[in-house]
Design a protein around this motif. Structure first.
Motif, PDB file in Angstrom:
ATOM      1  N   ALA A   1      49.333  27.785  40.340  1.00 50.74           N
ATOM      2  CA  ALA A   1      47.736  28.686  40.225  1.00 50.74           C
ATOM      3  C   ALA A   1      47.803  29.792  40.702  1.00 50.74           C
ATOM      4  O   ALA A   1      47.768  30.904  41.753  1.00 50.74           O
ATOM      5  CB  ALA A   1      47.288  27.753  41.731  1.00 50.74           C
ATOM      6  N   THR A   2      47.026  30.223  39.477  1.00 51.66           N
ATOM      7  CA  THR A   2      46.587  31.786  39.581  1.00 51.66           C
ATOM      8  C   THR A   2      45.863  31.561  39.187  1.00 51.66           C
ATOM      9  O   THR A   2      44.760  31.528  38.657  1.00 51.66           O
ATOM     10  CB  THR A   2      47.742  31.906  38.554  1.00 51.66           C
ATOM     11  OG1 THR A   2      48.901  31.991  38.014  1.00 51.66           O
ATOM     12  CG2 THR A   2      46.659  33.966  38.195  1.00 51.66           C
ATOM     13  N   THR A   3      44.701  32.671  40.342  1.00 48.78           N
ATOM     14  CA  THR A   3      43.465  32.581  40.727  1.00 48.78           C
ATOM     15  C   THR A   3      43.209  34.803  39.917  1.00 48.78           C
ATOM     16  O   THR A   3      44.012  35.768  40.263  1.00 48.78           O
ATOM     17  CB  THR A   3      42.661  32.696  41.513  1.00 48.78           C
ATOM     18  OG1 THR A   3      43.303  31.279  42.131  1.00 48.78           O
ATOM     19  CG2 THR A   3      41.317  32.901  42.011  1.00 48.78           C
ATOM     20  N   VAL A   4      42.475  34.832  39.242  1.00 53.98           N
ATOM     21  CA  VAL A   4      41.635  36.199  38.721  1.00 53.98           C
ATOM     22  C   VAL A   4      40.517  36.958  39.779  1.00 53.98           C
ATOM     23  O   VAL A   4      39.910  36.151  39.816  1.00 53.98           O
ATOM     24  CB  VAL A   4      41.512  36.691  37.051  1.00 53.98           C
ATOM     25  CG1 VAL A   4      41.455  38.041  36.252  1.00 53.98           C
ATOM     26  CG2 VAL A   4      43.351  35.885  36.402  1.00 53.98           C
ATOM     27  N   VAL A   5      40.625  37.461  40.844  1.00 57.91           N
ATOM     28  CA  VAL A   5      39.710  37.472  40.348  1.00 57.91           C
ATOM     29  C   VAL A   5      39.207  39.558  40.066  1.00 57.91           C
ATOM     30  O   VAL A   5      39.599  40.186  39.695  1.00 57.91           O
ATOM     31  CB  VAL A   5      39.914  39.032  42.493  1.00 57.91           C
ATOM     32  CG1 VAL A   5      38.724  38.672  42.940  1.00 57.91           C
ATOM     33  CG2 VAL A   5      41.011  37.395  43.075  1.00 57.91           C
ATOM     34  N   THR A   6      37.851  39.547  39.862  1.00 53.89           N
ATOM     35  CA  THR A   6      37.257  40.675  38.556  1.00 53.89           C
ATOM     36  C   THR A   6      37.237  41.518  39.150  1.00 53.89           C
ATOM     37  O   THR A   6      36.963  41.460  41.063  1.00 53.89           O
ATOM     38  CB  THR A   6      36.378  39.990  38.193  1.00 53.89           C
ATOM     39  OG1 THR A   6      35.190  39.649  38.593  1.00 53.89           O
ATOM     40  CG2 THR A   6      36.929  39.124  36.931  1.00 53.89           C
ATOM     41  N   SER A   7      36.962  43.656  38.917  1.00 58.70           N
ATOM     42  CA  SER A   7      36.247  43.904  39.499  1.00 58.70           C
ATOM     43  C   SER A   7      34.439  43.908  39.323  1.00 58.70           C
ATOM     44  O   SER A   7      33.918  43.579  39.436  1.00 58.70           O
ATOM     45  CB  SER A   7      36.857  45.306  39.376  1.00 58.70           C
ATOM     46  OG  SER A   7      37.116  45.296  38.564  1.00 58.70           O
TER      47      SER A   7
ATOM     48  N   THR B   1      52.654  33.546  46.881  1.00 60.80           N
ATOM     49  CA  THR B   1      54.001  34.069  46.283  1.00 60.80           C
ATOM     50  C   THR B   1      53.668  35.418  45.495  1.00 60.80           C
ATOM     51  O   THR B   1      54.853  36.426  44.666  1.00 60.80           O
ATOM     52  CB  THR B   1      54.682  32.957  45.653  1.00 60.80           C
ATOM     53  OG1 THR B   1      53.582  32.192  44.300  1.00 60.80           O
ATOM     54  CG2 THR B   1      55.124  32.051  45.796  1.00 60.80           C
ATOM     55  N   ALA B   2      51.963  36.081  45.256  1.00 61.61           N
ATOM     56  CA  ALA B   2      52.403  36.898  44.215  1.00 61.61           C
ATOM     57  C   ALA B   2      50.942  37.406  44.191  1.00 61.61           C
ATOM     58  O   ALA B   2      50.169  36.818  44.716  1.00 61.61           O
ATOM     59  CB  ALA B   2      52.239  36.717  42.654  1.00 61.61           C
ATOM     60  N   ASP B   3      50.505  38.757  44.293  1.00 60.87           N
ATOM     61  CA  ASP B   3      49.433  39.566  44.561  1.00 60.87           C
ATOM     62  C   ASP B   3      49.375  40.597  43.260  1.00 60.87           C
ATOM     63  O   ASP B   3      50.188  42.034  43.932  1.00 60.87           O
ATOM     64  CB  ASP B   3      49.314  39.726  45.986  1.00 60.87           C
ATOM     65  CG  ASP B   3      48.038  39.891  45.874  1.00 60.87           C
ATOM     66  OD1 ASP B   3      47.456  40.682  45.129  1.00 60.87           O
ATOM     67  OD2 ASP B   3      47.118  40.574  47.113  1.00 60.87           O
ATOM     68  N   TYR B   4      48.783  41.178  42.297  1.00 57.37           N
ATOM     69  CA  TYR B   4      49.812  42.623  41.638  1.00 57.37           C
ATOM     70  C   TYR B   4      47.775  42.447  40.977  1.00 57.37           C
ATOM     71  O   TYR B   4      46.769  41.768  40.883  1.00 57.37           O
ATOM     72  CB  TYR B   4      50.308  41.903  40.818  1.00 57.37           C
ATOM     73  CG  TYR B   4      50.803  41.245  39.921  1.00 57.37           C
ATOM     74  CD1 TYR B   4      50.011  41.051  38.602  1.00 57.37           C
ATOM     75  CD2 TYR B   4      50.833  39.364  40.371  1.00 57.37           C
ATOM     76  CE1 TYR B   4      50.143  40.368  37.742  1.00 57.37           C
ATOM     77  CE2 TYR B   4      50.655  38.648  39.557  1.00 57.37           C
ATOM     78  CZ  TYR B   4      50.161  39.260  38.150  1.00 57.37           C
ATOM     79  OH  TYR B   4      50.066  38.104  36.735  1.00 57.37           O
ATOM     80  N   THR B   5      47.439  43.909  40.371  1.00 57.35           N
ATOM     81  CA  THR B   5      46.826  44.361  39.739  1.00 57.35           C
ATOM     82  C   THR B   5      47.224  44.681  38.510  1.00 57.35           C
ATOM     83  O   THR B   5      48.357  45.336  38.593  1.00 57.35           O
ATOM     84  CB  THR B   5      45.968  45.319  40.199  1.00 57.35           C
ATOM     85  OG1 THR B   5      45.753  44.938  41.658  1.00 57.35           O
ATOM     86  CG2 THR B   5      44.693  45.972  39.634  1.00 57.35           C
ATOM     87  N   LYS B   6      47.383  43.928  37.096  1.00 60.44           N
ATOM     88  CA  LYS B   6      46.902  44.721  36.109  1.00 60.44           C
ATOM     89  C   LYS B   6      45.413  45.239  35.304  1.00 60.44           C
ATOM     90  O   LYS B   6      44.613  43.819  35.391  1.00 60.44           O
ATOM     91  CB  LYS B   6      47.769  43.087  35.453  1.00 60.44           C
ATOM     92  CG  LYS B   6      48.292  43.317  33.863  1.00 60.44           C
ATOM     93  CD  LYS B   6      48.556  42.327  33.439  1.00 60.44           C
ATOM     94  CE  LYS B   6      49.188  42.733  32.131  1.00 60.44           C
ATOM     95  NZ  LYS B   6      50.205  41.259  31.837  1.00 60.44           N
ATOM     96  N   LYS B   7      45.498  46.203  34.278  1.00 59.13           N
ATOM     97  CA  LYS B   7      44.294  46.108  34.623  1.00 59.13           C
ATOM     98  C   LYS B   7      42.361  45.951  34.734  1.00 59.13           C
ATOM     99  O   LYS B   7      41.852  45.340  34.801  1.00 59.13           O
ATOM    100  CB  LYS B   7      43.814  45.403  32.489  1.00 59.13           C
ATOM    101  CG  LYS B   7      44.649  46.334  31.488  1.00 59.13           C
ATOM    102  CD  LYS B   7      45.102  45.447  29.849  1.00 59.13           C
ATOM    103  CE  LYS B   7      45.976  46.068  29.031  1.00 59.13           C
ATOM    104  NZ  LYS B   7      45.908  45.814  27.426  1.00 59.13           N
ATOM    105  N   ALA B   8      42.829  46.996  36.295  1.00 60.89           N
ATOM    106  CA  ALA B   8      41.162  46.351  37.030  1.00 60.89           C
ATOM    107  C   ALA B   8      41.304  44.758  37.179  1.00 60.89           C
ATOM    108  O   ALA B   8      40.359  44.685  37.480  1.00 60.89           O
ATOM    109  CB  ALA B   8      39.957  46.758  36.278  1.00 60.89           C
ATOM    110  N   LEU B   9      41.964  43.899  37.246  1.00 55.30           N
ATOM    111  CA  LEU B   9      42.064  42.353  37.432  1.00 55.30           C
ATOM    112  C   LEU B   9      43.002  42.103  39.020  1.00 55.30           C
ATOM    113  O   LEU B   9      44.125  43.057  38.033  1.00 55.30           O
ATOM    114  CB  LEU B   9      42.784  41.531  36.567  1.00 55.30           C
ATOM    115  CG  LEU B   9      40.748  42.040  34.925  1.00 55.30           C
ATOM    116  CD1 LEU B   9      41.109  40.901  34.422  1.00 55.30           C
ATOM    117  CD2 LEU B   9      39.569  41.309  35.967  1.00 55.30           C
TER     118      LEU B   9
END
Length: 128
Positions: free
Chosen positions: A122-128, A93-101
C-alpha cells in the motif's frame, strides 16, 4: 478471524455479482470450503485487526489530514476463506519524496498457520 458476515457486507458493498462470494452453498458447489475472501478484502481485514490502523503513520509524524491513497497491490499465494485465522506482518519498505509529495510504502505478509496467503503493498501519499 474472517467472519462470514464481514465478507457478505464487503461483497455487497463492492458489487460482487458472483454468488460464490455471498452464498455458502454456491461457494461449496464451486469447490470452495466456505465463502472465499473477495479481491482487495485483505486490506480491510488488516485494518480491522490492527489496534491502531494508522499508528505507523502517526509514529512517522505524518499529519493524517494530508493523506491521499496512492495505490495498492496484491500477490496471492493461496485462497483465504471465512473462518480463517490470518496473521498480518507489516513493515514500512519505502519513504521517499517526489515533486513535494511524500510517498510511504507499507508491505504486509499475510499467512495462515505459517503458510503464505498473500503479499500486500500500500502506498500512501502525504501532501505538503
Amino acid at each position: 478471524m474472517i467472519h462470514r458476515s464481514d465478507l457478505l457486507l464487503f461483497a455487497r458493498a463492492t458489487g460482487q455479482q458472483d454468488p460464490v462470494y455471498t452464498d455458502v452453498e454456491a461457494a461449496r458447489k464451486a469447490g470452495h470450503r466456505d465463502l472465499p475472501v473477495p479481491p482487495t478484502y485483505l486490506f480491510c481485514q488488516e485494518m480491522k485487526e490492527a489496534a491502531d490502523p494508522l499508528g505507523h503513520l502517526r509514529a512517522l509524524g505524518v499529519d493524517l489530514g494530508k493523506l491521499l491513497h496512492g495505490e495498492q497491490s496484491f500477490v496471492y499465494h493461496a485462497m483465504a476463506y471465512a473462518g480463517d485465522e490470518l496473521t498480518f506482518s507489516s513493515e514500512m519498505t519505502a519513504d521517499y519524496t517526489k515533486k513535494a509529495l511524500r510517498f510511504l510504502v507499507r508491505t504486509t505478509e499475510v499467512t495462515r498457520g505459517g503458510t503464505p496467503i498473500a503479499d500486500l503493498s500500500a502506498t500512501t501519499v502525504v501532501t505538503s
